[in-house]
Design a protein around this motif. Structure first.
Motif, PDB file in Angstrom:
ATOM      1  N   VAL A  23      15.818 -41.145  31.518  1.00  0.00           N
ATOM      2  CA  VAL A  23      16.084 -40.228  30.416  1.00  0.00           C
ATOM      3  C   VAL A  23      14.858 -39.367  30.197  1.00  0.00           C
ATOM      4  O   VAL A  23      13.753 -39.865  30.086  1.00  0.00           O
ATOM      5  N   LYS A  24      15.041 -38.076  30.124  1.00  0.00           N
ATOM      6  CA  LYS A  24      13.927 -37.151  30.004  1.00  0.00           C
ATOM      7  C   LYS A  24      14.271 -36.091  28.973  1.00  0.00           C
ATOM      8  O   LYS A  24      15.180 -35.312  29.149  1.00  0.00           O
ATOM      9  N   VAL A  33      18.485 -31.348  36.848  1.00  0.00           N
ATOM     10  CA  VAL A  33      19.283 -32.538  37.125  1.00  0.00           C
ATOM     11  C   VAL A  33      18.350 -33.665  37.567  1.00  0.00           C
ATOM     12  O   VAL A  33      17.604 -33.517  38.535  1.00  0.00           O
ATOM     13  N   VAL A  34      18.392 -34.785  36.850  1.00  0.00           N
ATOM     14  CA  VAL A  34      17.540 -35.937  37.135  1.00  0.00           C
ATOM     15  C   VAL A  34      18.354 -36.989  37.887  1.00  0.00           C
ATOM     16  O   VAL A  34      19.487 -37.297  37.497  1.00  0.00           O
ATOM     17  N   ALA A  35      17.810 -37.529  38.958  1.00  0.00           N
ATOM     18  CA  ALA A  35      18.489 -38.601  39.694  1.00  0.00           C
ATOM     19  C   ALA A  35      18.443 -39.871  38.849  1.00  0.00           C
ATOM     20  O   ALA A  35      17.368 -40.411  38.570  1.00  0.00           O
ATOM     21  N   PRO A 262      28.312 -36.709  42.323  1.00  0.00           N
ATOM     22  CA  PRO A 262      28.700 -37.039  40.950  1.00  0.00           C
ATOM     23  C   PRO A 262      27.576 -36.684  39.973  1.00  0.00           C
ATOM     24  O   PRO A 262      26.403 -36.962  40.243  1.00  0.00           O
ATOM     25  N   VAL A 263      27.949 -36.081  38.854  1.00  0.00           N
ATOM     26  CA  VAL A 263      26.960 -35.729  37.833  1.00  0.00           C
ATOM     27  C   VAL A 263      27.480 -36.120  36.455  1.00  0.00           C
ATOM     28  O   VAL A 263      28.690 -36.221  36.226  1.00  0.00           O
ATOM     29  N   VAL A 264      26.532 -36.344  35.549  1.00  0.00           N
ATOM     30  CA  VAL A 264      26.828 -36.610  34.141  1.00  0.00           C
ATOM     31  C   VAL A 264      25.991 -35.648  33.315  1.00  0.00           C
ATOM     32  O   VAL A 264      24.771 -35.570  33.483  1.00  0.00           O
ATOM     33  N   LEU A 265      26.639 -34.899  32.416  1.00  0.00           N
ATOM     34  CA  LEU A 265      25.957 -33.961  31.532  1.00  0.00           C
ATOM     35  C   LEU A 265      26.092 -34.437  30.098  1.00  0.00           C
ATOM     36  O   LEU A 265      27.167 -34.886  29.685  1.00  0.00           O
ATOM     37  N   GLN A 266      25.005 -34.351  29.346  1.00  0.00           N
ATOM     38  CA  GLN A 266      25.050 -34.729  27.940  1.00  0.00           C
ATOM     39  C   GLN A 266      24.822 -33.493  27.079  1.00  0.00           C
ATOM     40  O   GLN A 266      23.862 -32.741  27.294  1.00  0.00           O
ATOM     41  N   TYR A 267      25.721 -33.299  26.125  1.00  0.00           N
ATOM     42  CA  TYR A 267      25.643 -32.156  25.223  1.00  0.00           C
ATOM     43  C   TYR A 267      25.412 -32.637  23.791  1.00  0.00           C
ATOM     44  O   TYR A 267      26.010 -33.626  23.358  1.00  0.00           O
ATOM     45  N   ALA A 268      24.539 -31.909  23.060  1.00  0.00           N
ATOM     46  CA  ALA A 268      24.384 -32.197  21.638  1.00  0.00           C
ATOM     47  C   ALA A 268      25.601 -31.660  20.897  1.00  0.00           C
ATOM     48  O   ALA A 268      26.158 -32.294  20.018  1.00  0.00           O
ATOM     49  N   LYS A 269      26.000 -30.491  21.298  1.00  0.00           N
ATOM     50  CA  LYS A 269      27.215 -29.859  20.801  1.00  0.00           C
ATOM     51  C   LYS A 269      27.582 -28.810  21.819  1.00  0.00           C
ATOM     52  O   LYS A 269      26.807 -27.886  22.081  1.00  0.00           O
ATOM     53  N   ALA A 275      20.877 -32.832  28.602  1.00  0.00           N
ATOM     54  CA  ALA A 275      20.358 -33.517  29.785  1.00  0.00           C
ATOM     55  C   ALA A 275      21.398 -33.503  30.884  1.00  0.00           C
ATOM     56  O   ALA A 275      22.602 -33.378  30.629  1.00  0.00           O
ATOM     57  N   ALA A 276      20.943 -33.640  32.128  1.00  0.00           N
ATOM     58  CA  ALA A 276      21.843 -33.658  33.289  1.00  0.00           C
ATOM     59  C   ALA A 276      21.343 -34.690  34.289  1.00  0.00           C
ATOM     60  O   ALA A 276      20.132 -34.802  34.523  1.00  0.00           O
ATOM     61  N   TYR A 277      22.261 -35.447  34.855  1.00  0.00           N
ATOM     62  CA  TYR A 277      21.909 -36.521  35.778  1.00  0.00           C
ATOM     63  C   TYR A 277      22.810 -36.467  37.011  1.00  0.00           C
ATOM     64  O   TYR A 277      23.979 -36.080  36.925  1.00  0.00           O
ATOM     65  N   SER A 278      22.292 -36.903  38.135  1.00  0.00           N
ATOM     66  CA  SER A 278      23.104 -37.100  39.339  1.00  0.00           C
ATOM     67  C   SER A 278      23.187 -38.590  39.621  1.00  0.00           C
ATOM     68  O   SER A 278      22.286 -39.359  39.261  1.00  0.00           O
ATOM     69  N   LEU A 279      24.290 -39.014  40.260  1.00  0.00           N
ATOM     70  CA  LEU A 279      24.527 -40.422  40.556  1.00  0.00           C
ATOM     71  C   LEU A 279      24.871 -40.583  42.028  1.00  0.00           C
ATOM     72  O   LEU A 279      25.180 -39.611  42.707  1.00  0.00           O
ATOM     73  N   LYS A 280      24.886 -41.830  42.474  1.00  0.00           N
ATOM     74  CA  LYS A 280      25.339 -42.151  43.818  1.00  0.00           C
ATOM     75  C   LYS A 280      26.614 -42.983  43.726  1.00  0.00           C
ATOM     76  O   LYS A 280      26.722 -43.872  42.887  1.00  0.00           O
TER      77      LYS A 280
END
Length: 312
Positions: A23-24, A33-35, A262-269, A275-280
């Protein structure tokens, strides 16, 4: 019991419904995008046929269910239910099954905090007792050897009730005339509803009370449901979006993937990206647990990864 092919079809119809992710917080600079780092990776018992087939959550608990094939199993295969805490440690783990083949494939949590697990079991082998022929025809009293007739087809729909501490409280069964492969279990005000596939290619649904009373078994032809391209998960003050990205992402100009990831994005609104993350792997289950964050269970082919994304 080779169940992976059977349940791969079922997962397509499920709305891809998380390991402490890196988490950053980003302040006054572009989102990148953070792994993500898994909270935990597991091969279950280590067998190639082991599978996670369901997931839910509870207070400080990530709970998964499925099937394991192991020499230490109750039968050839067993169902299981395992709870992990927010740090990825096993809180408790329970084998579910008989001396025959069993699997667990769906789990839900009721308002009292109990976990309900649906699955199926093969019947124990029928033993044909020895018989002696009449004395006049068999003066030596020869006894015919015992014969065992085994059938590994899962025809016994099985429901397990498990406490929040991992204690098996009850087991209920329903006899099917053919092979039965439950996929989903939903808890509601009147009890539970299980659904899945039958060996003849049709589908079924059945209502179950909390004391193990099964309603009339309903067989039907299930329509194919196309997978959801983007899964949107409300998370208190935040919103998560999870999907497969093969192009640029709005708000992340530096993201230029060379393949589908695969990615996960987090929105405040929405559309405020936090934040943005990539997954395996393949995201099989995505769910939110208050006080923990977004949970993602991913199939990474040789193992499973559980990711956890706290709300920031």
């Amino acid at each position: 019991m080779k169940l992976r092919a059977i349940f791969a079809v079922a997962l397509i119809a499920i709305s891809i419904s998380p390991s402490q992710a890196a988490v950053k917080k980003v302040v006054n600079k572009a989102i990148t995008v953070v792994a993500a780092k898994p909270l935990i990776t597991t091969t279950l018992s280590g067998s190639i046929q082991d599978q996670i087939l369901g997931a839910t959550s509870g207070p400080n608990a990530i709970v998964v269910t499925g099937v394991v094939e192991s020499g230490t199993a109750l039968g050839g295969t067993d169902g299981f239910l395992t709870a992990y805490d927010g740090k990825g440690k096993v809180s408790w783990s329970l084998r579910l099954g008989t001396a025959a083949d069993d699997f667990a494939s769906g789990v839900t949590r009721d308002l009292l905090g109990n976990y309900w697990v649906i699955g199926a079991s093969a019947q124990l082998p029928n033993v044909i007792p020895p018989t002696a022929t009449p004395p006049l025809l068999n003066p030596d009293g020869v006894v015919v050897d015992t014969t065992t007739v085994a059938d590994s087809t899962p025809k016994l729909l099985t429901l397990w009730k498990v406490s929040s501490a991992g204690t098996l409280l009850a087991t209920y069964t329903y006899q099917s005339a053919q092979g039965i492969y439950p996929h989903n279990l939903i808890s509601n005000a009147s009890g539970l509803t299980a659904s899945g596939a039958l060996a003849d290619g049709t589908s079924f649904t059945v209502s179950i009370s909390t004391v193990g009373e099964f309603s009339n078994f309903v067989s039907m032809t299930e329509k194919k449901i196309n997978p959801v391209a983007i899964t949107v998960t409300p998370a208190g003050s935040a919103t998560f979006k999870s999907f497969i990205s093969s192009t640029t992402i709005v708000g992340v100009p530096s993201w230029k993937p060379k393949s589908s990831i695969p990615v996960v994005l987090q929105y405040a609104k929405i559309p405020t990206l936090k934040a943005a993350y990539s997954l395996k792997g393949t995201m099989n289950y995505v769910l939110y647990q208050s006080g923990m964050g977004l949970i993602v269970v991913a199939d990474q082919s040789t193992n499973y990864a559980i990711y956890l994304f706290p709300v920031i």
